[in-house]
Enzyme design. Structure first.
Site, PDB file in Angstrom:
ATOM      1  N   SER A 105       0.736  -1.223  -0.003  1.00 24.14           N
ATOM      2  CA  SER A 105       0.080   0.061  -0.032  1.00 24.14           C
ATOM      3  C   SER A 105       0.894   1.410   0.123  1.00 24.14           C
ATOM      4  O   SER A 105       0.289   2.220  -0.138  1.00 24.14           O
ATOM      5  CB  SER A 105      -0.861  -0.120   1.110  1.00 24.14           C
ATOM      6  OG  SER A 105      -0.253   0.044   2.414  1.00 24.14           O
ATOM      7  N   SER A 153       5.099   1.489   4.400  1.00 24.85           N
ATOM      8  CA  SER A 153       6.429   1.542   4.985  1.00 24.85           C
ATOM      9  C   SER A 153       7.249   2.903   4.293  1.00 24.85           C
ATOM     10  O   SER A 153       8.047   3.499   4.842  1.00 24.85           O
ATOM     11  CB  SER A 153       7.114   0.342   4.462  1.00 24.85           C
ATOM     12  OG  SER A 153       6.735  -0.736   5.238  1.00 24.85           O
ATOM     13  N   HIS A 163      14.246  -3.908   1.668  1.00 23.04           N
ATOM     14  CA  HIS A 163      13.838  -2.783   2.654  1.00 23.04           C
ATOM     15  C   HIS A 163      15.255  -2.106   3.249  1.00 23.04           C
ATOM     16  O   HIS A 163      15.044  -0.895   3.578  1.00 23.04           O
ATOM     17  CB  HIS A 163      12.893  -3.472   3.763  1.00 23.04           C
ATOM     18  CG  HIS A 163      11.277  -3.459   3.505  1.00 23.04           C
ATOM     19  ND1 HIS A 163      10.890  -2.422   4.066  1.00 23.04           N
ATOM     20  CD2 HIS A 163      10.707  -4.517   3.076  1.00 23.04           C
ATOM     21  CE1 HIS A 163       9.643  -2.552   3.802  1.00 23.04           C
ATOM     22  NE2 HIS A 163       9.448  -4.180   3.054  1.00 23.04           N
TER      23      HIS A 163
END
Length: 192
Positions: free
Chosen positions: A18, A21, A59
């Site tokens: 979405s 993060s 990430h």
């Protein structure tokens, strides 16, 4: 220019991919606090899962170089300890993976263990401790979590239990938070 003081506690919710993060990282980058952000990586390690390792590496590569990363994924109590000990901003990404690790640790996926009540008691203790630490954190804390309540009812008891426990965890964090955001399709919407 937005001159509001950064919220002490923020919860950012959203679905998979979405943008939650990215939004959280951007929020932490913009903090007026001069101390470096501590990134609490809650993902447990899954040896032999190359795709999962790639996600973690991706990430990590997105974070600013001056951020400190603390991996808490293999020890659920470590996130609460980090909230209590941190003096600067903390980004905890994400509560969904924290809950996965906590349920693993207390054997909450096992129907017999869950039925005995021991896993529920242990999970409840870990959850209460985490929420208390979030509330007591000395510096700003941004917590990221998935919103799973929009989906279908899962077909098996363990997955339904996980969805229900995450819903309760998200509600508790939202109640304790100064700001709550929902990110949908990369668009953040303030809820609180």
């Amino acid at each position: 220019m937005d001159t509001r003081q950064a919220a002490r506690r923020t919860l950012i919710l959203g679905g998979a991919r979405s943008g939650k993060s990215t939004f959280a990282e951007r929020m932490c980058t913009d903090f007026p606090d001069p101390r470096p952000v501590t990134y609490a990586a809650t993902a447990p390690r899954y040896p032999g899962d190359a795709e999962w390792a790639e996600r973690i590496a991706r990430h990590r590569g997105q974070r600013p170089g001056d951020w400190r990363t603390v991996e808490t994924g293999d020890e659920p109590a470590a996130l609460a300890e980090l909230f209590r000990a941190a003096e600067g901003p903390v980004l905890a990404d994400c509560l969904t993976l924290w809950l996965t690790s906590a349920m693993d640790a207390v054997h909450a996926w096992d129907e017999d263990v869950w039925a005995s009540g021991s896993a529920a008691r242990e999970l409840g203790g870990l959850t209460r401790d985490l929420i208390a630490a979030y509330e007591a954190a000395a510096g700003p804390v941004v917590a990221v979590s998935n919103e799973l309540g929009f989906g279908l009812v899962p077909p098996d008891p363990g997955t339904r239990r996980f969805r229900d426990e995450l819903g309760r965890l998200n509600q508790a964090f939202a109640a304790a938070a100064d700001d709550v955001w929902l990110v949908v399709a990369g668009l953040p919407v303030r809820l609180k």
